[in-house]
Write a protein that holds these residues in place. Sequence first.
Motif, PDB file in Angstrom:
ATOM      1  N   ARG A 215       0.837  -1.198   0.000  1.00  0.00           N
ATOM      2  CA  ARG A 215       0.000   0.000   0.000  1.00  0.00           C
ATOM      3  C   ARG A 215       0.874   1.251   0.000  1.00  0.00           C
ATOM      4  NH1 ARG A 215      -0.721  -2.455   4.854  1.00  0.00           N
ATOM      5  NH2 ARG A 215      -2.732  -3.263   4.168  1.00  0.00           N
ATOM      6  N   ASP A 216       0.423   2.254  -0.664  1.00  0.00           N
ATOM      7  CA  ASP A 216       1.024   3.588  -0.666  1.00  0.00           C
ATOM      8  C   ASP A 216       0.250   4.415  -1.683  1.00  0.00           C
ATOM      9  OD1 ASP A 216       3.591   4.730   0.751  1.00  0.00           O
ATOM     10  OD2 ASP A 216       3.480   5.723  -1.187  1.00  0.00           O
ATOM     11  N   SER A 217       0.712   5.602  -1.969  1.00  0.00           N
ATOM     12  CA  SER A 217      -0.011   6.477  -2.892  1.00  0.00           C
ATOM     13  C   SER A 217       0.510   6.399  -4.320  1.00  0.00           C
ATOM     14  CB  SER A 217       0.083   7.930  -2.397  1.00  0.00           C
ATOM     15  OG  SER A 217       1.440   8.331  -2.296  1.00  0.00           O
ATOM     16  N   SER A 218       1.664   5.745  -4.537  1.00  0.00           N
ATOM     17  CA  SER A 218       2.252   5.667  -5.875  1.00  0.00           C
ATOM     18  C   SER A 218       2.306   4.218  -6.352  1.00  0.00           C
ATOM     19  CB  SER A 218       3.673   6.252  -5.868  1.00  0.00           C
ATOM     20  OG  SER A 218       3.664   7.590  -5.420  1.00  0.00           O
ATOM     21  N   LEU A 219       2.068   4.033  -7.645  1.00  0.00           N
ATOM     22  CA  LEU A 219       2.148   2.696  -8.223  1.00  0.00           C
ATOM     23  C   LEU A 219       3.594   2.338  -8.543  1.00  0.00           C
ATOM     24  CD1 LEU A 219      -0.901   2.644 -10.670  1.00  0.00           C
ATOM     25  CD2 LEU A 219      -0.663   1.381  -8.522  1.00  0.00           C
ATOM     26  N   TYR A 220       3.901   1.048  -8.458  1.00  0.00           N
ATOM     27  CA  TYR A 220       5.235   0.530  -8.756  1.00  0.00           C
ATOM     28  C   TYR A 220       5.113  -0.289 -10.036  1.00  0.00           C
ATOM     29  CZ  TYR A 220       9.728  -1.799  -7.942  1.00  0.00           C
ATOM     30  OH  TYR A 220      11.021  -2.267  -8.049  1.00  0.00           O
ATOM     31  N   LEU A 221       5.606   0.269 -11.163  1.00  0.00           N
ATOM     32  CA  LEU A 221       5.375  -0.319 -12.480  1.00  0.00           C
ATOM     33  C   LEU A 221       5.833  -1.777 -12.582  1.00  0.00           C
ATOM     34  CD1 LEU A 221       4.279   0.074 -15.293  1.00  0.00           C
ATOM     35  CD2 LEU A 221       6.492   1.033 -15.978  1.00  0.00           C
ATOM     36  N   PRO A 222       7.042  -2.130 -12.125  1.00  0.00           N
ATOM     37  CA  PRO A 222       7.424  -3.555 -12.187  1.00  0.00           C
ATOM     38  C   PRO A 222       6.462  -4.445 -11.405  1.00  0.00           C
ATOM     39  CG  PRO A 222       9.346  -2.192 -11.781  1.00  0.00           C
ATOM     40  CD  PRO A 222       8.155  -1.292 -11.652  1.00  0.00           C
ATOM     41  N   GLY A 223       5.948  -3.920 -10.283  1.00  0.00           N
ATOM     42  CA  GLY A 223       4.993  -4.690  -9.496  1.00  0.00           C
ATOM     43  C   GLY A 223       3.672  -4.868 -10.215  1.00  0.00           C
ATOM     44  N   VAL A 224       3.228  -3.824 -10.923  1.00  0.00           N
ATOM     45  CA  VAL A 224       1.978  -3.907 -11.680  1.00  0.00           C
ATOM     46  C   VAL A 224       2.106  -4.944 -12.795  1.00  0.00           C
ATOM     47  CG1 VAL A 224       0.398  -2.641 -13.185  1.00  0.00           C
ATOM     48  CG2 VAL A 224       1.339  -1.535 -11.145  1.00  0.00           C
ATOM     49  N   ILE A 225       3.250  -4.930 -13.492  1.00  0.00           N
ATOM     50  CA  ILE A 225       3.477  -5.894 -14.576  1.00  0.00           C
ATOM     51  C   ILE A 225       3.477  -7.318 -14.030  1.00  0.00           C
ATOM     52  CG2 ILE A 225       5.151  -6.669 -16.291  1.00  0.00           C
ATOM     53  CD1 ILE A 225       6.017  -3.741 -16.580  1.00  0.00           C
ATOM     54  N   LYS A 226       4.158  -7.514 -12.901  1.00  0.00           N
ATOM     55  CA  LYS A 226       4.208  -8.846 -12.299  1.00  0.00           C
ATOM     56  C   LYS A 226       2.828  -9.289 -11.836  1.00  0.00           C
ATOM     57  CE  LYS A 226       6.772 -11.578  -8.913  1.00  0.00           C
ATOM     58  NZ  LYS A 226       7.849 -11.563  -7.886  1.00  0.00           N
ATOM     59  N   ALA A 227       2.047  -8.345 -11.312  1.00  0.00           N
ATOM     60  CA  ALA A 227       0.695  -8.679 -10.864  1.00  0.00           C
ATOM     61  C   ALA A 227      -0.182  -9.103 -12.041  1.00  0.00           C
ATOM     62  CB  ALA A 227       0.081  -7.481 -10.145  1.00  0.00           C
ATOM     63  N   MET A 228      -0.028  -8.423 -13.183  1.00  0.00           N
ATOM     64  CA  MET A 228      -0.826  -8.759 -14.363  1.00  0.00           C
ATOM     65  C   MET A 228      -0.446 -10.132 -14.910  1.00  0.00           C
ATOM     66  SD  MET A 228      -0.835  -5.032 -16.257  1.00  0.00           S
ATOM     67  CE  MET A 228      -1.765  -5.642 -17.665  1.00  0.00           C
ATOM     68  N   THR A 229       0.848 -10.438 -14.891  1.00  0.00           N
ATOM     69  CA  THR A 229       1.294 -11.734 -15.423  1.00  0.00           C
ATOM     70  C   THR A 229       0.944 -12.892 -14.497  1.00  0.00           C
ATOM     71  OG1 THR A 229       3.483 -11.398 -14.424  1.00  0.00           O
ATOM     72  CG2 THR A 229       3.185 -10.683 -16.716  1.00  0.00           C
ATOM     73  N   THR A 230       0.682 -12.599 -13.243  1.00  0.00           N
ATOM     74  CA  THR A 230       0.312 -13.659 -12.286  1.00  0.00           C
ATOM     75  C   THR A 230      -1.176 -13.633 -11.972  1.00  0.00           C
ATOM     76  OG1 THR A 230       0.809 -12.198 -10.404  1.00  0.00           O
ATOM     77  CG2 THR A 230       2.595 -13.617 -11.205  1.00  0.00           C
ATOM     78  N   GLU A 231      -1.937 -12.942 -12.848  1.00  0.00           N
ATOM     79  CA  GLU A 231      -3.385 -12.823 -12.666  1.00  0.00           C
ATOM     80  C   GLU A 231      -3.722 -12.243 -11.290  1.00  0.00           C
ATOM     81  OE1 GLU A 231      -5.212 -16.546 -13.494  1.00  0.00           O
ATOM     82  OE2 GLU A 231      -4.743 -16.479 -15.639  1.00  0.00           O
ATOM     83  N   TRP A 232      -2.936 -11.272 -10.912  1.00  0.00           N
ATOM     84  CA  TRP A 232      -3.147 -10.469  -9.701  1.00  0.00           C
ATOM     85  C   TRP A 232      -3.006 -11.259  -8.397  1.00  0.00           C
ATOM     86  CZ3 TRP A 232      -2.877  -5.509 -10.761  1.00  0.00           C
ATOM     87  CH2 TRP A 232      -3.238  -5.086 -12.052  1.00  0.00           C
ATOM     88  N   THR A 233      -2.289 -12.370  -8.472  1.00  0.00           N
ATOM     89  CA  THR A 233      -1.965 -13.050  -7.215  1.00  0.00           C
ATOM     90  C   THR A 233      -0.817 -12.334  -6.499  1.00  0.00           C
ATOM     91  OG1 THR A 233      -0.463 -14.544  -8.383  1.00  0.00           O
ATOM     92  CG2 THR A 233      -2.745 -15.283  -8.053  1.00  0.00           C
ATOM     93  N   TYR A 234       0.004 -11.635  -7.288  1.00  0.00           N
ATOM     94  CA  TYR A 234       1.067 -10.812  -6.699  1.00  0.00           C
ATOM     95  C   TYR A 234       0.457  -9.468  -6.316  1.00  0.00           C
ATOM     96  CZ  TYR A 234       5.521  -8.355  -6.163  1.00  0.00           C
ATOM     97  OH  TYR A 234       6.571  -7.637  -5.668  1.00  0.00           O
ATOM     98  N   LYS A 235       0.642  -9.056  -5.078  1.00  0.00           N
ATOM     99  CA  LYS A 235      -0.092  -7.909  -4.545  1.00  0.00           C
ATOM    100  C   LYS A 235       0.736  -6.633  -4.389  1.00  0.00           C
ATOM    101  CE  LYS A 235      -3.721 -10.525  -3.959  1.00  0.00           C
ATOM    102  NZ  LYS A 235      -4.919 -10.374  -4.827  1.00  0.00           N
ATOM    103  N   LYS A 236       2.045  -6.727  -4.497  1.00  0.00           N
ATOM    104  CA  LYS A 236       2.867  -5.544  -4.228  1.00  0.00           C
ATOM    105  C   LYS A 236       2.955  -4.665  -5.476  1.00  0.00           C
ATOM    106  CE  LYS A 236       5.720  -7.549  -0.575  1.00  0.00           C
ATOM    107  NZ  LYS A 236       7.099  -7.828  -0.091  1.00  0.00           N
ATOM    108  N   ILE A 237       1.934  -3.862  -5.672  1.00  0.00           N
ATOM    109  CA  ILE A 237       1.873  -3.018  -6.866  1.00  0.00           C
ATOM    110  C   ILE A 237       2.134  -1.543  -6.546  1.00  0.00           C
ATOM    111  CG2 ILE A 237       0.259  -4.602  -7.975  1.00  0.00           C
ATOM    112  CD1 ILE A 237      -1.970  -2.581  -7.300  1.00  0.00           C
ATOM    113  N   PHE A 238       2.369  -1.238  -5.292  1.00  0.00           N
ATOM    114  CA  PHE A 238       2.617   0.149  -4.907  1.00  0.00           C
ATOM    115  C   PHE A 238       4.100   0.372  -4.622  1.00  0.00           C
ATOM    116  CE2 PHE A 238      -1.820  -0.629  -3.778  1.00  0.00           C
ATOM    117  CZ  PHE A 238      -2.437   0.440  -4.401  1.00  0.00           C
ATOM    118  N   SER A 239       4.486   1.632  -4.625  1.00  0.00           N
ATOM    119  CA  SER A 239       5.873   2.010  -4.382  1.00  0.00           C
ATOM    120  C   SER A 239       5.959   2.808  -3.082  1.00  0.00           C
ATOM    121  CB  SER A 239       6.400   2.858  -5.544  1.00  0.00           C
ATOM    122  OG  SER A 239       7.684   3.364  -5.252  1.00  0.00           O
ATOM    123  N   ALA A 240       6.807   2.340  -2.164  1.00  0.00           N
ATOM    124  CA  ALA A 240       6.964   3.024  -0.880  1.00  0.00           C
ATOM    125  C   ALA A 240       8.444   3.089  -0.519  1.00  0.00           C
ATOM    126  CB  ALA A 240       6.190   2.290   0.214  1.00  0.00           C
TER     127      ALA A 240
END
Length: 265
Positions: A27-52
């Motif tokens: 959680r945080d206010s900014s998205l983490y692009l590598p995390g978003v890509i990984k989440a999409m490739t794992t059908e959103w089982t990967y949850k760390k999509i924010f940057s802190a």
Amino acid sequence: LVDDLSAVLGDVVFPFNKFTRRRAALRDSSLYLPGVIKAMTTEWTYKKIFSAKLAGGKRDHAICLVLDVSTSMFGTLSIGMIKTIVVFIAALRKLSLENFSIIVFGRDVRLSKTNEQSWYAASIYTLIQQLRFDRDDDTNDADALETASDLLIQCSTRGEKKIFILTDDYITCGNRLSMIQQRAEDHNSDLIAMAISTDQTNLKSPYKRYLQCAATYGLLKALRFLVFGEMIQDLAGEREKILINSGHPLSDVTVDICFCLDCTG
């Protein structure tokens, strides 16, 4: 000894509290692009999509050392103080904590170093000149602590603000000392009284938090006990609350403890 004390101070007194490098987070206010890509490739089982800011830890704390040079400190108390100050300052500098001030007091209060000044030859010489234990026959501890509190209030740090007073506290300013301690507490300044000697002292009477050890090396265990001892007391207090509320004695107390380990690079 400097390495050991710096390790204790860094672990239990002045931990990392300011982070400069971003990592993937839940959680945080900014998205983490590598995390978003990984989440999409794992059908959103990967949850760390924010940057802190979780890495690149630094310490942002303000410290004030308050030294009693009254005649009652003459002898083993003054020797223990001088040895402790040398090691303590070296440990602070090893942790890159240069934001410390020094106050010397007896009958009068004297500012030896401000938080903004660097610890260099002139500062060291000034402190050495003020460490005389044969001049002041009075202990104006309340004014010294009030000055220390004012110095820390002016500091812009967002971290811990701690006052370490080395004294025997046999001649105090009475009720005014309690008021000054409360004022420091109201401004989020933590006060710890210390004495390094086997001589009898009066720290227990006026101070809420204090420690005394026979030699400087005893600070390692004393500081750890001061921090973790308070945690144990808090747990004991919770048990008393349960007993009072339920009215029945408990044979066992269950405590849930979670250890969080940082495995990032």
